[in-house]
Design a protein around this motif. Structure first.
Motif, PDB file in Angstrom:
ATOM      1  N   THR A   1      27.070  43.796  66.448  1.00 56.25           N
ATOM      2  CA  THR A   1      27.774  44.757  67.284  1.00 56.25           C
ATOM      3  C   THR A   1      29.263  44.760  66.938  1.00 56.25           C
ATOM      4  N   GLN A   2      29.987  45.648  67.585  1.00 55.46           N
ATOM      5  CA  GLN A   2      31.439  45.696  67.421  1.00 55.46           C
ATOM      6  C   GLN A   2      32.070  44.367  67.823  1.00 55.46           C
TER       7      GLN A   2
ATOM      8  N   ASP B   1      30.504  51.797  58.178  1.00 56.28           N
ATOM      9  CA  ASP B   1      30.689  53.112  58.804  1.00 56.28           C
ATOM     10  C   ASP B   1      31.713  53.035  59.936  1.00 56.28           C
ATOM     11  N   ARG B   2      31.668  51.947  60.694  1.00 52.87           N
ATOM     12  CA  ARG B   2      32.652  51.789  61.765  1.00 52.87           C
ATOM     13  C   ARG B   2      34.051  51.635  61.187  1.00 52.87           C
TER      14      ARG B   2
ATOM     15  N   ASP C   1      26.269  49.788  59.087  1.00 56.34           N
ATOM     16  CA  ASP C   1      26.865  50.045  60.395  1.00 56.34           C
ATOM     17  C   ASP C   1      28.311  49.550  60.437  1.00 56.34           C
ATOM     18  N   ALA C   2      28.554  48.369  59.898  1.00 58.63           N
ATOM     19  CA  ALA C   2      29.914  47.816  59.904  1.00 58.63           C
ATOM     20  C   ALA C   2      30.857  48.648  59.047  1.00 58.63           C
TER      21      ALA C   2
ATOM     22  N   ASP D   1      35.286  55.063  60.103  1.00 58.01           N
ATOM     23  CA  ASP D   1      35.703  55.840  61.273  1.00 58.01           C
ATOM     24  C   ASP D   1      37.057  55.368  61.801  1.00 58.01           C
ATOM     25  N   GLU D   2      37.318  54.089  61.668  1.00 60.28           N
ATOM     26  CA  GLU D   2      38.581  53.531  62.160  1.00 60.28           C
ATOM     27  C   GLU D   2      39.749  53.915  61.248  1.00 60.28           C
TER      28      GLU D   2
ATOM     29  N   ASP E   1      34.344  43.477  64.046  1.00 59.37           N
ATOM     30  CA  ASP E   1      35.159  44.684  64.185  1.00 59.37           C
ATOM     31  C   ASP E   1      35.998  44.840  62.918  1.00 59.37           C
TER      32      ASP E   1
ATOM     33  N   SER F   1      36.401  59.015  54.236  1.00 59.15           N
ATOM     34  CA  SER F   1      35.428  57.911  54.293  1.00 59.15           C
ATOM     35  C   SER F   1      35.617  56.918  53.152  1.00 59.15           C
TER      36      SER F   1
END
Length: 225
Positions: free
Chosen positions: A21-22, A108-109, A105-106, A112-113, A26, A138
């Protein structure tokens, strides 16, 4: 209605959910921000891409393009050996899918950041390996490199005798993103760091550790150590 076996096989082919998860990882807390557009470092990275474009051969470009199209652990067969056939190693294949899901997932986050422009979005003269171009915001970190280093770090633990060759293959895979002019150097460096962190944090997850132990047993039976 599908037979039970078919249902089980279909479930096995489904994409697994990310295990991190985040709160677990992060990207904004573990990666430095990318170079500011127009800065000395950013200009140097663009100069590197133009140098690579001039120097790369047709064969190097083709090899890099093939790497870009291959988004699974088969990239490590050359490092581990012909016995590393994921179709014959279902537990290992499942483990790599778990790594892939969490790594994507990491990254991609992180994309986005940071929302860094792709090289070809800044300089339209760059001739990338493929005509299809993804979201221009991206670039950072490189998702392909995150995948290669997260999978590579897990496989290096599983097959320690091949660890140097595995991680060297991950590095070549990351370099292919520069050869294809899809990423700046710092995008790849960030992907390397993030991928290693993904592998480390996954190893602390009980569900992942159970899958890891199953893959380790499978590889031992196959004579891959």
């Amino acid at each position: 209605m599908l037979p039970l076996l078919a249902l089980l096989l279909a479930a096995g082919e489904a994409k697994p959910a990310p295990l991190l998860t985040q709160a677990d990882l992060d990207p904004a807390l573990v990666l430095p921000p990318p170079p500011v557009q127009g800065s000395v470092q950013a200009r140097a990275e663009m100069d590197e891409l133009h140098m690579v474009e001039r120097a790369r051969s047709a064969a190097e470009k083709a090899d890099a393009a093939l790497d870009g199209e291959t988004k699974n652990a088969t990239i490590f067969a050359v490092a581990i050996g012909p016995a590393f056939d994921l179709n014959a190693l279902p537990a290992t294949k499942r483990l790599m899918k778990l790594v892939r899901a969490s790594g994507k997932d990491a990254s991609d986050r992180g994309k986005d950041e940071f929302r860094r422009h792709r090289p070809w979005d800044i300089d339209t003269t760059l001739q990338t390996c493929t005509q299809g171009r993804s979201d221009p915001l991206s670039s950072y970190p490189s998702g392909h490199t995150t995948m290669a280093f997260s999978m590579g770090a897990v496989l290096a633990r599983l097959v320690p005798a091949k660890a140097p060759a595995i991680m060297a293959r991950a590095a070549r895979y990351g370099q292919s993103r520069v050869v294809c002019l899809q990423h700046f150097r710092s995008d790849v460096t960030a992907g390397e760091a993030l991928g290693m962190l993904v592998a480390e944090r996954l190893m602390a997850k009980p569900d992942f550790r159970a899958a890891y132990d199953a893959a380790a047993a499978e590889l031992a039976v196959a004579g891959i150590r």
